[in-house]
Every structure is written in C-alpha cells, then in structure tokens.
Design a protein around this motif. Structure first.
Motif, PDB file in Angstrom:
ATOM      1  N   THR A 199      -2.487  -8.556   8.701  1.00  0.00           N
ATOM      2  CA  THR A 199      -2.809  -7.149   8.933  1.00  0.00           C
ATOM      3  C   THR A 199      -2.090  -6.199   7.969  1.00  0.00           C
ATOM      4  OG1 THR A 199      -1.062  -6.822  10.582  1.00  0.00           O
ATOM      5  CG2 THR A 199      -3.209  -7.617  11.389  1.00  0.00           C
ATOM      6  N   GLU A 207      -8.161  -0.849  -1.458  1.00  0.00           N
ATOM      7  CA  GLU A 207      -7.269  -0.918  -0.307  1.00  0.00           C
ATOM      8  C   GLU A 207      -7.822  -1.958   0.644  1.00  0.00           C
ATOM      9  OE1 GLU A 207      -6.397   2.916   1.334  1.00  0.00           O
ATOM     10  OE2 GLU A 207      -6.008   3.758  -0.642  1.00  0.00           O
ATOM     11  N   ARG A 208      -6.954  -2.852   1.104  1.00  0.00           N
ATOM     12  CA  ARG A 208      -7.391  -3.959   1.946  1.00  0.00           C
ATOM     13  C   ARG A 208      -6.215  -4.487   2.743  1.00  0.00           C
ATOM     14  NH1 ARG A 208      -8.174  -8.320  -2.847  1.00  0.00           N
ATOM     15  NH2 ARG A 208      -9.362  -9.365  -1.247  1.00  0.00           N
ATOM     16  N   THR A 209      -6.422  -5.578   3.447  1.00  0.00           N
ATOM     17  CA  THR A 209      -5.327  -6.248   4.147  1.00  0.00           C
ATOM     18  C   THR A 209      -5.141  -7.637   3.531  1.00  0.00           C
ATOM     19  OG1 THR A 209      -6.744  -7.269   5.823  1.00  0.00           O
ATOM     20  CG2 THR A 209      -5.864  -5.054   6.319  1.00  0.00           C
ATOM     21  N   GLU A 223      -1.256  -3.926   5.009  1.00  0.00           N
ATOM     22  CA  GLU A 223      -2.105  -3.170   4.092  1.00  0.00           C
ATOM     23  C   GLU A 223      -1.549  -3.248   2.680  1.00  0.00           C
ATOM     24  OE1 GLU A 223      -2.490   0.743   5.765  1.00  0.00           O
ATOM     25  OE2 GLU A 223      -3.707  -0.002   7.427  1.00  0.00           O
ATOM     26  N   ALA A 232       0.810  -1.224   0.000  1.00  0.00           N
ATOM     27  CA  ALA A 232       0.000   0.000   0.000  1.00  0.00           C
ATOM     28  C   ALA A 232       0.842   1.272   0.000  1.00  0.00           C
ATOM     29  CB  ALA A 232      -0.947  -0.003   1.196  1.00  0.00           C
TER      30      ALA A 232
END
Length: 107
Positions: free
Chosen positions: A95, A56-58, A97, A31
């Motif tokens: 976790t 956008e995510r994990t 990103e 990210a």
C-alpha cells in the motif's frame, strides 16, 4: 521542461552507470518528494536523458516488467535488492505510495 540535477533523482553511482548502460530506464522513489516532471531532462556525463512519464502508484502495482526496467531480473529480486540497499530501513508494503519516473535518452 526543466533541466534537473541527476544527483537528485539517481541515488548513487551504480544507478547512474546502469542508466548510462541502458540497464535502468525507470526509477521509483517514495511519493513524499517529487524529483522531476514529465518532459524534464538530466545529464549524465555527455549524455542527456528525458523524463517520459511520472506515475503515482503503490508498490503493490509493481510488476516483473517494472523490476526489469529498474535493473532487476524479477519482482522478487527487486524486493530483495530494496531491502539490501536500504539496510533495515525498508519493508515492502503493497500500500506504500511511490512515484515511478521513466526516462530515455534525449534526441
């Protein structure tokens, strides 16, 4: 909409070939850098592609379907490939990103 350099988004020739062959229709990157925006385009050889979404995510949100869109058989195969490709520089962290870029051939 901007035309981006495919080399910036697609990290190597194997990935570029897989995109051209339709085996990869999304790519996930860290990210920290935004490589493209929805609607941007890029060219590989004589073919044009359009970014259809940037999410956008994990890593923990990744699914088997995501792994298949990225050219792997399953999420476990994708995780193993990431560790192999990054040679010790990568540890799967649910976790972490990331940004997922989906694309398709441009009309």
């Amino acid at each position: 909409m901007t035309e981006i350099d495919a080399d910036a988004l697609l990290p190597n020739d194997r990935v570029k070939r897989a995109v051209l062959d339709g085996e990869i229709t999304q790519l996930t990157r860290g990210a920290g850098t935004r490589y493209a925006a929805e609607g941007d385009t890029f060219e590989l050889g004589d073919e044009a592609f359009r970014i259809t979404s940037v999410t956008e995510r994990t890593l923990g949100e990744f699914t088997d379907a995501d792994a298949r869109r990225e050219g792997s058989e399953s999420l476990e195969a994708y995780k193993a490939r990431m560790k192999r490709v990054h040679r010790g520089e990568f540890e799967w962290d649910d976790t972490a990103e990331v940004r997922t870029y989906r694309f398709e051939p441009a009309d």
